[in-house]
Write a protein that holds these residues in place. Structure first.
Motif, short mmCIF file in Angstrom:
data_model
loop_
_atom_site.label_atom_id
_atom_site.label_comp_id
_atom_site.label_asym_id
_atom_site.label_seq_id
_atom_site.Cartn_x
_atom_site.Cartn_y
_atom_site.Cartn_z
N GLN A 107 0.84 -1.20 0.00
CA GLN A 107 0.00 0.00 0.00
C GLN A 107 0.88 1.25 0.00
O GLN A 107 0.51 2.27 -0.57
CB GLN A 107 -0.91 0.02 1.24
N SER A 148 -9.92 -3.22 1.68
CA SER A 148 -9.91 -2.15 2.66
C SER A 148 -9.29 -2.63 3.97
O SER A 148 -9.13 -3.84 4.20
CB SER A 148 -11.34 -1.66 2.93
N LEU A 149 -9.00 -1.69 4.85
CA LEU A 149 -8.48 -2.06 6.16
C LEU A 149 -9.51 -2.89 6.92
O LEU A 149 -9.15 -3.84 7.64
CB LEU A 149 -8.11 -0.80 6.96
N TRP A 154 -9.22 -6.41 5.76
CA TRP A 154 -8.02 -7.04 6.31
C TRP A 154 -8.22 -7.42 7.77
O TRP A 154 -7.84 -8.52 8.19
CB TRP A 154 -6.83 -6.08 6.19
N GLU A 155 -8.80 -6.52 8.55
CA GLU A 155 -8.98 -6.81 9.98
C GLU A 155 -9.96 -7.96 10.19
O GLU A 155 -9.76 -8.79 11.08
CB GLU A 155 -9.42 -5.55 10.70
N ARG A 206 0.23 -4.45 9.07
CA ARG A 206 -1.10 -3.82 9.06
C ARG A 206 -1.02 -2.41 8.47
O ARG A 206 -0.24 -1.58 8.93
CB ARG A 206 -1.66 -3.76 10.48
N GLY A 207 -1.82 -2.15 7.46
CA GLY A 207 -1.82 -0.85 6.81
C GLY A 207 -0.71 -0.66 5.79
O GLY A 207 -0.66 0.37 5.11
N GLY A 255 -1.07 -4.65 1.25
CA GLY A 255 -2.39 -4.56 0.66
C GLY A 255 -2.70 -5.79 -0.18
O GLY A 255 -1.89 -6.72 -0.28
#
Length: 255
Positions: free
Chosen positions: A151, A195-196, A199-200, A241-242, A245
């Motif tokens: 990302q 999107s985040l 992912w979460e 995380r973040g 992607g």
């Protein structure tokens, strides 16, 4: 008989898809892909083939083949196909996707499985996989290609917390991935990224079964091994995380 004392935690029952994919995005993908009227679907590295089964349900008469090396996931796919009345149209085969004799198909799914198509080291396996996929899809068909991307450029500190040997050169960014698809003989019909929230949801569901099991089985013979695995994966997730992607490219082959 199964020895209950040595049974470990249940595996991935909280996951609908083996990747960061929401119901809303899956519905849109299925609607768009089914709209092309595929008669044949090939799912490479299919796992339990959830998206393939949804496409088959949306396209009466279409037939699909899912290929994977994980027998447990394939059995899950067969059970799902049977439960949905798709067993006669969905086949799950335990075999490698590399050099597959299946295809060409009207729709080819390759979601997080590019490594299964090429022996090349990252990131070169991605371009080789895309070239292979071009030969596995019919003219006028579609390829849905799901691949990890950066990302943003990862920092050295972030890389050190990810998987062993993680390197900035290992993945492409979105623009680079689309360029590779074009070079392999495709035009990008649709480009989107997880999107985040997706992912979460994926990462939490990936761990949830084992986390709940471990909380109630701290003295189990497999508890220490399970704890190490869970803590290690969570630490890696927090590092990427973040940053890590996932792209979903709907690709049209150039004639």
């Amino acid at each position: 008989m199964t020895d209950a004392k040595n049974e470990g935690p249940p595996r991935l029952t909280r996951l609908t898809f083996h990747g960061p994919l929401s119901e809303a995005r899956a519905d849109n993908l299925v609607r768009r892909l089914a709209g092309t009227g595929p008669g044949t679907v090939l799912d490479l590295g299919c796992g339990w083939g959830e998206l393939m089964l949804r496409v088959l349900a949306a396209v009466p008469g279409a037939k699909g083949i899912g290929v994977d090396v994980n027998a447990e996931d394939l059995d899950r796919g067969r059970r799902a196909a049977e439960a949905r009345g798709l067993a006669g149209r969905a086949e799950f085969r335990e075999e490698s996707a590399r050099g597959t004799a299946h295809g060409p198909a009207d729709l080819v799914l390759c979601l997080g499985s590019s490594h299964a198509l090429s022996p090349a080291a990252p990131p070169h396996h991605t371009s080789e996989a895309l070239c292979t996929l071009r030969g596995l899809v019919t003219d006028g068909g579609r390829v849905l290609f799901g691949e990890g991307i950066w990302q943003r450029p990862p920092t050295p500190a972030e890389l050190s917390g990810m998987w062993p040997g993680a390197a900035a050169e290992e993945l492409h960014d979105l623009a680079g991935l689309v360029d590779l698809a074009v070079a392999a003989g495709f035009r990008p019909e649709w480009t989107e990224t997880a999107s985040l929230d997706e992912w979460e949801a994926f990462e939490s569901a990936y761990q949830a079964d084992a986390e709940v099991w471990l909380a109630g089985n701290g003295d189990h013979p497999l508890a220490a091994e399970t704890r190490e695995r869970l803590d290690g994966h969570r630490a890696r997730w927090m590092a990427y995380r973040g940053v890590l992607g996932f792209a979903y490219l709907t690709l049209v082959p150039v004639r």
